[in-house]
Design an enzyme around this catalytic site. Structure first.
Site, short mmCIF file in Angstrom:
data_model
loop_
_atom_site.label_atom_id
_atom_site.label_comp_id
_atom_site.label_asym_id
_atom_site.label_seq_id
_atom_site.Cartn_x
_atom_site.Cartn_y
_atom_site.Cartn_z
N GLY A 124 -0.74 -12.41 -53.59
CA GLY A 124 -1.84 -13.30 -53.26
C GLY A 124 -3.21 -12.66 -53.20
O GLY A 124 -4.15 -13.25 -52.71
N THR A 125 -3.32 -11.45 -53.73
CA THR A 125 -4.63 -10.80 -53.67
C THR A 125 -5.43 -11.03 -54.95
O THR A 125 -6.53 -10.52 -55.07
CB THR A 125 -4.48 -9.28 -53.46
OG1 THR A 125 -3.46 -8.79 -54.32
CG2 THR A 125 -4.13 -8.98 -52.03
N GLY A 126 -4.88 -11.77 -55.89
CA GLY A 126 -5.67 -12.13 -57.05
C GLY A 126 -5.37 -11.30 -58.29
O GLY A 126 -6.21 -11.20 -59.17
N HIS B 110 2.12 -17.47 -19.43
CA HIS B 110 2.46 -16.48 -20.45
C HIS B 110 1.22 -16.12 -21.27
O HIS B 110 0.88 -14.95 -21.43
CB HIS B 110 3.57 -17.04 -21.35
CG HIS B 110 3.99 -16.13 -22.45
ND1 HIS B 110 5.16 -15.43 -22.41
CD2 HIS B 110 3.40 -15.80 -23.62
CE1 HIS B 110 5.29 -14.71 -23.51
NE2 HIS B 110 4.21 -14.92 -24.28
N GLU B 111 0.54 -17.14 -21.75
CA GLU B 111 -0.63 -16.88 -22.61
C GLU B 111 -1.75 -16.21 -21.83
O GLU B 111 -2.40 -15.29 -22.34
CB GLU B 111 -1.12 -18.18 -23.26
CG GLU B 111 -0.14 -18.80 -24.24
CD GLU B 111 0.35 -17.85 -25.31
OE1 GLU B 111 -0.40 -16.93 -25.69
OE2 GLU B 111 1.51 -17.99 -25.74
N GLY C 279 -0.78 -4.45 -55.84
CA GLY C 279 -1.31 -4.92 -54.58
C GLY C 279 -0.39 -5.97 -53.99
O GLY C 279 0.52 -6.44 -54.65
N HIS D 21 -1.16 -12.53 -21.56
CA HIS D 21 -1.64 -11.78 -22.74
C HIS D 21 -3.14 -11.57 -22.65
O HIS D 21 -3.65 -10.46 -22.80
CB HIS D 21 -1.36 -12.56 -24.03
CG HIS D 21 0.06 -12.56 -24.47
ND1 HIS D 21 0.80 -11.42 -24.60
CD2 HIS D 21 0.88 -13.58 -24.85
CE1 HIS D 21 2.02 -11.74 -25.03
NE2 HIS D 21 2.08 -13.05 -25.18
#
Ligand code: ADP
Ligand code: MG
Ligand code: ZN
Length: 612
Positions: free
Chosen positions: A208-210, A427-428, A205, A431
């Site tokens: 950082g998924t454990g 710009h934002e 996986g 979006h």
């Protein structure tokens, strides 16, 4: 290798002790080796002593007589051919017996005088070095002494303290591992039916998924010894050491069975072996071969289970994956919405929360985050609460921490000119407008023009109501259009363009490319795979698998697709210029606005329309 010279002085010291021991032994146990205690006398003296009945015990040998006098002193004398000797002795009432100790067997004497001290010497040395090592706590010294031994740490159940309930979500993985735990608890249950436990299970996986956490949890649950070693620890300076370590690890494991062996980051040693053979890495190959041999060699019914974890399963040597080795593959995927919520809750247990925290909302906003990132978010939220001098973590802390993890910290001291801030505002809003004006887009939840340490000068956050597992062609196109929206707004308002859209461009291109080469969403190529993903869990690198002409075609089509969406965005924004100005001004003043504020302004009747 750091402290090899340290024991030198003590060793010299013990040399002296051993020397003393040898001297003492010689003096007290084997005195005749040092001085001859037999007193030599002439025959006349012997005869006169006999007459005076001074002789107790006599021993006759070829040409010598040994005797003990009344004074317990031992004497010797040389005989002549004395025919009356025996009569004389009897007349004097002497006893016959052993006087002189037999000359020692030369072999035996050598044994005692040379080999015995040496043996003692070695023995003491061994004992000393062992106690020395203990005192030094197994630091550099031990490393130097145990060349080629695996440094596998042995965990016993209680030591990791991590149980399955510490791992949130990942139910399938836990179920598969639970079976292994169960087998280690009661192997007879499996043997009765004739079921064989898989020898190895591979956790795969994204990072950082454990995966490491799960392996530790297995150790915590199983209550058996747990050997944990990271793949990189096998990579040694000297050729052959890695293989020796593998051998040693399995030897230890066999002795401690039932037990678990966990090899983290197995891809470091388990990489595909080179078929070309030119730039092959001999050391790594040897280590891998040894691992394969050991896995074949041990008896699975003894209860040694091998777990391994990797985030590049595609790079593993196929030999590792064939049945009888890591034949069970346990996917540990990025958490879904439910999983994210559960992980947040597990980590939130460790911090103090205000009562009104909506974990579901946080989990939805943190779409695509891994377990490690979520754990990090909770901690960031707690840190923020401390910075603000509060005793509890609030919803706002958690929301902010999502942004911190995604976009980095707020860059308070970054000075943007007013003109720049205005451009970023437009710009934002560009979006956000494109997203809001299309039907298949996730709703906007937040827009901000506060710069972040990641380099973003502002961003628009969109959060889906539900988790999406499938994306339709329309949704993908809309996403591309949304990415282009920022640049479109800049161009329409300022008639010039800036570098601010670089990240948008990258993402739009990636999506467009994927649509054509991997998702079969182009008329021209249909369902033909033109690219394959090489690092599934590592950022999704792709490699092209098509002719050069086709590659050129793909490029043309990507350009066309993005252009088409750019035009769509231009159309959407230019027919809403009034809203664009209004929203951009509002954002410019407030710096951060919520999705609600945004929608209120957008859906309010246009001012021009109201005036009419
Ligand atoms: P991996 O080995 O897959 O790269 P780790 O097991 O090292 O990831 O996970 C790193 C950290 O992330 C863990 O110590 C834990 O705090 C957190 N974490 C990851 N996944 C989970 C999960 N499913 N439940 C709880 N915490 C998790
Ligand atoms: Mg790990
Ligand atoms: Zn942008």
């Amino acid at each position: 290798m750091q402290k090899v010279d340290k024991p030198k002085r003590p060793l010299f010291f013990y040399y002296l002790i051993v020397l003393a021991v040898i001297v003492i032994l010689n003096v007290f146990l084997f005195p005749n080796l040092i001085e001859d205690q037999v007193k030599e006398v002439d025959y006349g003296t012997f005869l006169s002593m006999l007459d005076e009945k001074q002789v107790q015990i006599v021993q006759l040998s070829d040409d010598e007589i040994y005797f003990v006098g009344k004074d317990e002193q031992m004497y010797s004398t040389t005989t002549f051919l004395d025919l009356n000797l025996v009569d004389r002795l009897q007349a004097a009432g002497c006893k016959f017996g052993q006087v002189k100790q037999k000359e020692m067997n030369p072999l035996l004497s050598m044994l005692i005088s040379l080999i015995l001290p040496m043996a003692i010497f070695i023995l003491i040395g061994q004992l000393l070095s062992r106690s020395l090592m203990k005192r030094m706590g197994g630091s550099g010294m031990q490393n130097a002494m145990s060349f080629g031994k695996s440094n596998a740490k042995v965990y016993v159940a209680s030591e990791t303290g991590i149980k399955f309930h510490d791992v949130a979500g990942e139910d399938e993985a836990k179920e598969a591992l639970q079976e292994i735990v169960d087998f280690l608890h009661s192997p007879q249950k499996y043997q009765e039916i004739g079921a064989k436990m898989p020898k190895g299970a591979l956790l795969v996986g994204p990072p950082g998924t454990g995966k490491t956490l799960l392996a530790k949890a297995v150790a915590g649950e199983a209550e058996v010894p747990f050997f944990s070693i990271s793949g990189s620890e096998f990579v040694e300076m000297f050729v052959g050491m890695g293989a020796a370590k593998v051998r040693d690890l399995f030897k230890q494991a066999n002795e401690k069975a039932p037990c678990i062996v966990f090899i983290d980051e197995i891809d470091t040693i388990g990489k595909k072996r080179d078929t070309q053979g030119m730039n092959g890495n001999d050391e790594r190959e040897q280590t891998l071969n040894q691992l394969l041999t050991e896995m074949d060699g041990f008896d699975g019914s003894k209860g040694v289970v091998i777990l391994a974890a990797t985030n590049r399963p595609e790079s593993l040597d196929p030999a590792l994956l064939r049945p009888g080795r890591f034949d069970r593959r346990i996917p540990v995927e990025l958490p879904d919405l439910q999983g994210r919520e559960a992980i947040l809750k597990v980590h939130a247990k460790k911090i103090r929360l205000s009562d009104s925290v909506d974990f579901n909302a946080i989990a939805r906003a943190a779409s695509g985050a891994s377990g490690a990132e979520l754990a990090n978010m909770v901690n960031e939220a707690a840190l923020r609460a401390v910075r603000d001098g509060r005793k509890y973590v609030t919803q706002a802390d958690l929301e902010e921490s999502i942004e911190v993890v995604i976009a980095g910290y707020q860059k308070k001291n970054k000075v943007l000119s007013d003109k720049e801030r205005l451009i970023v505002s437009y710009h934002e809003i560009g979006h956000a407008l494109v997203a809001a004006l299309q039907s298949h887009s996730a709703p906007v939840t937040k827009i901000t023009i506060i710069p972040r340490t990641s380099g973003a000068l502002g961003y628009t956050m969109q959060v889906d109501e539900q988790e999406h597992n499938l994306l339709s062609k329309e949704e993908l196109e809309n996403k591309i259009a949304t990415f282009t929206g920022g640049r479109v707004a800049e161009e329409l308002v300022f008639h010039s363009i800036t570098t601010g859209a670089s990240n948008d461009i990258e993402q739009a291109t990636k999506l467009a490319r994927g649509m054509i080469t991997r998702y079969g969403m182009s008329e021209k190529f249909g369902m033909v795979a033109l690219e394959t993903v090489t690092g599934m869990y590592m950022g999704g690198d792709t490699s092209l698998a098509c002719a050069a002409d086709t590659a050129a075609d793909i490029d043309d089509m990507v350009v066309a697709l993005v252009k088409q969406q750019y035009e769509k965005a231009t159309e959407l924004i230019s027919s809403n210029m009034g809203k664009l100005h209004e929203l951009a001004k509002y954002l410019y003043e407030k710096e951060t606005i919520t999705g609600e504020e945004f929608m209120n302004i957008l859906t309010a009747k246009a001012p021009q329309a109201a005036e009419e």
